[in-house]
Design an enzyme around this catalytic site. Structure first.
Site, PDB file in Angstrom:
ATOM      1  N   GLU A  81     -55.825 -43.108   5.563  1.00 10.23           N
ATOM      2  CA  GLU A  81     -55.591 -41.668   6.322  1.00 10.23           C
ATOM      3  C   GLU A  81     -54.979 -39.965   4.493  1.00 10.23           C
ATOM      4  O   GLU A  81     -54.369 -40.932   3.900  1.00 10.23           O
ATOM      5  CB  GLU A  81     -54.167 -41.963   6.928  1.00 10.23           C
ATOM      6  N   CYS A 114     -49.007 -34.280   4.306  1.00  9.85           N
ATOM      7  CA  CYS A 114     -50.322 -34.142   4.398  1.00  9.85           C
ATOM      8  C   CYS A 114     -51.428 -32.858   5.345  1.00  9.85           C
ATOM      9  O   CYS A 114     -52.615 -32.924   4.672  1.00  9.85           O
ATOM     10  CB  CYS A 114     -51.004 -35.661   4.456  1.00  9.85           C
TER      11      CYS A 114
END
Lengths: 504, 486
Positions: A207, A241
């Protein structure tokens, strides 16, 4: 380190983590931990990111509780074997897919949402029946220390272990062998993790991040768009993010966007943002200085105030940003919103495609055709239209990147699947060997034709009638088994020959 | 860090090879540009490619059968059932289901997304590299290719140089049936593969050995390229005391000797009790004689070993334990007889590597528990076979072991089932394919949530500042019993 991993592996080998009842108990214990030690958890997150209790709760703890409840509810369904459609060759056999645990999973957490980004994968790994080693980020040290203290108090200490440390310890850890590694963090370290995993042929879920673009169309509700963008951008002081990293819009919209974002900032954080309890701080000095350097040479429309002592950076918007400048070369991960003017949507698409595939893509427009065109013309981990962040909140959507923003996905069932091996099983009986004579050598043309018949025909409801007849044929063959085996085979072949002629 | 990636550049900056020396740069650039142009996205284009593949299989059947016969001494019938028909099946399935597979998949909504449109969109990755092996050179090239094309990718196919005749057909004939701006076949050996792997791909699909799998994954890591690795291992075959030895022998012998044992999912070795062994060996001899005659070397139904290197490797293994069936070999013919070995120890060379030949060692165990321990001490295999009339035995074996696939009382017929995902676990591989699983493997599953600008008032609750009232309301609304909805 090696001993720790071996200990956990031995615990997995005992088979203790596999029964559903055990997994349920662990998940319930985890929920108890979150509920009973809520204050400690919120305090740790607060200390790491200067985050208010409410923000820590609503951004992290709630998602964790929701995920646990979802797993508990769905576990029996997700862990059950799924029957698979058969063909004629296998129609009398049992065919299904059985989810199984992989073994020992390594979860490397990140510092920006230190609790949820470590615990949410953990929930999936436990639910799938694995043993887990958790390595929280050392940058968010309060949360890391708390997890090392709390998890062993609530969870099985042999199956789930917390390992803390910095780069050196993580490198040592990555030399060990795992059955899956889930890493949340940046692209550079993502490559290191995958390299290390390659040595053991360990599958990975990475990720990562990137610059998530946000296109604002002239035909949109600008008030709403700017509010939502401001909310997603300045949440956690930009250290998300999937924060909208930069805005793409027509030059004429820039001033309006600046004004409306500024209004939203005032509405959210008041006149003096520094005083707002809901505005976080940059996690450490290194990142503070990094973000500070991004402002060099930029046209600051508003914001730009900094205080090194408290690592405070004001919500800042930049206009007429040059794509070749530093602020457009790396993921900002801070409360700086550059606006890059583009002529139109097509130029925006081109701009986005010239760059690495981002983790998220955002587009604001009333024109659904435009939204569709932009989604079709680009690629990203995920998309939210007319809002930001929200695709992360729905656990039925797989959360993950593509290209340099990552590989693999998790959340909800996607977590369960990521941490499972879906094992196909075919169970036949040892009887009816007569029918198998078709496939054994020596061969003949008739055998080829039969093979084609069995392999190419689909087993579906439309042909159920024919199949029932075939089954009857088999049944009749079995009944006649008192006589010679040859007779049995011949009867079966006769029935099948009839149906073969019947099927075009 | 994310920077500007210029689409015209097939090489990444800092790559060792100079432009003049890189034989692949132009091809890859061409394919990448074609992908960026969007040519491969529409369903019609993909269907045309698949139909082209179908024509290729139909119009070149004899050519392909001959190539496979030259490479592996494969009888036409075997080529049909293990390669041509399987490929045809996959193409037909993809053509029939393409539009369904391409559709956006709606997903369950929660309370806060009730008014939104939520779905998973499957998108092509971009430029896909397929590296295929020599043992089923057509099947293991084309079945992944079907998935990659159906998913809308541009593809570079690199078949194994060892099965050179099939490779030639794929390189010379196949491109004529596909759009050559979006598809290329590259020939070469380990050196060329290494050069190819320095380039950036958006997905790599590799079938081969674990050793090379590691190299492929390490190369992929440099570009963060996702991979599917279809590897191998030693597939155990447990034979319980409670079963009919002849039936078991038929099935085991057939699947062991198919393609001269050069199958990644073939039963590699047998685990059984000494008592069962005594009944199994004569049954195996019976089966082998029935299938291949008294002189298997003259049977048209037995394949040959692919190369001298592998032949020598296998001949070395014949000296392990004691030969009870077969054991003959003929170097000039690359022939190894269907062989059964007994008195085999765990430490013997034949038990150290994947055999990939028509040799079947039998290792004795005293109980099911001992067999399970034996299996679990080793790497997770690609396939696990168990033969027993007793379903308890079957369930025990299933519950207490792990493997890519599991088969009870049969050989690898499950490979014909496109509804079962085919792939390994642990050292036997990662990822899976066949049927729809191929399409999903070669697609990025993009999470999409489309909201509206309206009803902003509903979203107000999430914006700061948070008064006490808002906090209480928020906490109540998100209370844990409602979290499932949220």
């Amino acid at each position: 380190m090696e001993r720790e991993v071996q200990r956990v592996r031995a615990a997995f080998g005992s088979g203790r983590s596999r029964p559903l009842t055990f997994r349920r108990r662990q998940l319930e214990a985890l929920r108890a931990m979150v509920q009973e030690r809520e204050k400690d958890i919120l305090a740790a997150i607060g200390a790491d990111l200067s985050k208010s209790e409410f923000n820590a709760y609503s951004q992290e703890v709630i998602s964790v509780l929701g995920e646990i409840d979802l797993m508990l509810e769905k576990l029996p369904e997700w862990a059950a074997a799924k029957p698979a459609q058969r063909n004629l060759l296998t129609m009398l056999d049992e065919a299904y897919i059985q989810p199984e645990p992989l073994g020992v999973v390594l979860i490397i957490g990140a510092w920006n949402y230190p609790f949820v980004l470590t615990i949410q994968p953990l929930i999936g790994a436990i639910a799938a029946g694995n043993a887990v080693i958790i390595k929280p980020s050392e940058v968010s040290e309060n949360t890391a220390k708390l997890l090392a203290k709390l998890l062993p108090q609530y969870l099985d200490q042999d199956l789930y272990a917390v390992v803390n440390g910095g780069v050196e310890e993580t490198t040592e850890l990555l030399k060990q062998r795992f059955d899956h590694i889930l890493y949340t963090g940046n692209t550079a370290v993502g490559k290191i993790v995958m390299q290390a995993a390659a040595k053991h042929l360990t599958p990975v879920t990475l990720e990562l991040g990137g610059k998530s673009p946000c296109f604002v169309d002239r035909d949109c509700d600008l008030d709403v768009a700017c509010r939502r963008i401001a909310w997603g951008k300045f949440m956690n002081c930009g250290q998300t993010c999937i924060a909208p990293d930069y805005v793409l819009c027509e030059p004429s919209l820039q001033d309006q966007i600046v004004r409306k974002v500024q209004e939203a900032v005032k509405e959210f954080y008041g006149e003096n943002v520094k005083e707002s309890p809901d505005y976080e701080r940059i996690v450490n000095l290194r990142h503070f200085k990094r973000i500070q350097s991004l402002l060099e040479g930029q046209k600051i429309a508003f914001g730009g105030e900094m205080d090194e002592a408290t690592r405070y950076i004001a919500p800042t918007v930049l206009t007429d940003v040059d794509p070749d400048t530093k602020v457009m070369q790396e993921e900002i991960f801070g409360p700086i919103l550059p606006i890059v003017p583009v002529k139109n949507a097509d130029e925006a698409i081109q701009f986005i495609n010239e760059r690495e595939k981002p983790l998220a893509f955002y587009v604001f427009s009333h024109n659904s055709k435009l939204i569709k065109r932009m989604i079709d013309g680009t690629s990203s981990g995920g998309v939210t239209g007319n809002d930001v962040i929200m695709h992360f909140m729905l656990s039925s959507l797989p959360f993950g990147g593509v290209g340099s923003s990552g590989m693999g996905a998790y959340h909800g069932k996607h977590s369960f699947d990521t941490f499972s091996h879906q094992r196909p099983c075919l169970l036949k009986t040892l009887k009816r060997e007569g029918a198998n004579q078709l496939r054994y050598p020596p061969n003949s043309q008739s055998k080829v034709d039969w093979a084609k018949f069995f392999l190419l025909k689909q087993f579906n409801r439309g042909k159920l009638g024919l199949l029932l007849l075939t089954l009857l044929g088999v049944l009749a063959a079995v009944l006649i088994k008192r006589y010679q085996a040859v007779l049995r085979t011949k009867a079966l072949l006769l029935f099948l020959a009839v149906h073969r002629r019947a099927i075009p | 860090m994310s920077g500007i990636k210029r689409p015209g550049l097939a090489k990444d900056p800092g790559s060792e090879s100079t432009p003049g020396m890189d034989p692949f740069a132009d091809t890859l650039q061409r394919l990448r540009e074609a992908f960026i142009s969007g040519r491969t996205r529409p369903a019609e284009f993909r269907a045309t490619q698949l139909k082209g593949l179908s024509c290729f299989l139909r119009e070149n059947k004899q050519l392909l059968q001959e190539a496979l016969a030259q490479d592996l001494h494969k009888a036409a019938f075997h080529s049909d059932i293990s390669e041509l028909i399987i490929c045809q099946n996959e193409v037909d399935l993809a053509l029939r289901n393409l539009c369904t597979w391409m559709k956006d998949e709606p997903v369950a909504k929660n309370l806060i997304t009730q008014l939104d449109s939520t779905f998973i969109r499957r998108e092509p990755f971009g430029l896909v590299l397929i590296l295929s092996p020599w043992n089923y050179p057509l099947n293991l090239s084309l079945v992944p290719l079907v998935g990659a094309l159906a998913a809308g990718n541009c593809v570079v196919l690199k078949p194994s140089e060892i099965s050179k005749n099939t490779g030639k057909v794929l390189a010379k004939v196949l491109p004529r049936y596909l759009d050559q701006s979006c598809f290329a076949v590259v020939l070469g050996g380990p050196e060329e593969t290494g050069q190819l792997l320095e380039h950036e791909f958006d997905y790599i699909f590799f079938t081969g050995t674990p050793r090379v799998g590691k190299i492929v994954m390490a190369a992929a890591a440099k570009h963060l390229t996702p991979v599917t690795l279809e590897l191998g291992g030693k597939n155990p075959c447990y034979v319980d005391d409670n079963c009919d030895p002849q039936t078991v022998a038929n099935r085991v012998a057939f699947f062991r000797c198919f393609n001269a044992g050069q199958t990644c999912v073939a039963p590699d070795y047998v685990l059984c009790s000494p008592e069962m062994q005594a009944r199994l060996v004569p049954a195996l001899q019976n089966a082998i004689t029935r299938f291949y005659g008294d002189d298997p070397q003259s049977s048209p139904n037995l394949g040959r070993i692919i190369s001298q290197k592998h032949f020598q490797r296998l001949r070395g293994l014949l000296s392990c334990g004691r030969v009870v069936i077969g054991g003959q070999s003929d170097e000039s013919d690359l022939y190894i007889a269907p062989t059964v070995l007994v008195d085999v120890q765990e430490t013997d060379p034949v038990m150290q590597e994947e055999i990939f030949g028509p040799i079947l060692p039998i290792v004795n165990v005293r109980s099911l528990g001992q067999a399970i321990d034996f299996i679990n001490r080793r790497e997770k295999p690609l396939a696990l076979y168990a033969f027993s009339n007793n379903s308890q035995v079957m369930n025990q074996m299933l519950d207490r072991t792990s493997s890519g696939n599991f088969v009870g009382n049969e050989g690898f017929t499950y490979m014909s089932l496109t509804s079962l995902p085919f792939g390994g676990v642990g050292k036997s591989g990662m990822g899976r394919y066949h049927g729809k699983f191929s399409f999903d493997t070669f697609s990025h599953h993009r999470a999409c949530l489309l909201s509206h600008s309206g009803l902003e008032v509903l979203k107000n609750i999430r914006y700061p500042p948070y008064s006490d009232y808002t906090q209480k309301l928020f906490t109540w609304a998100m209370g844990s019993h409602l979290c499932t909805l949220l």
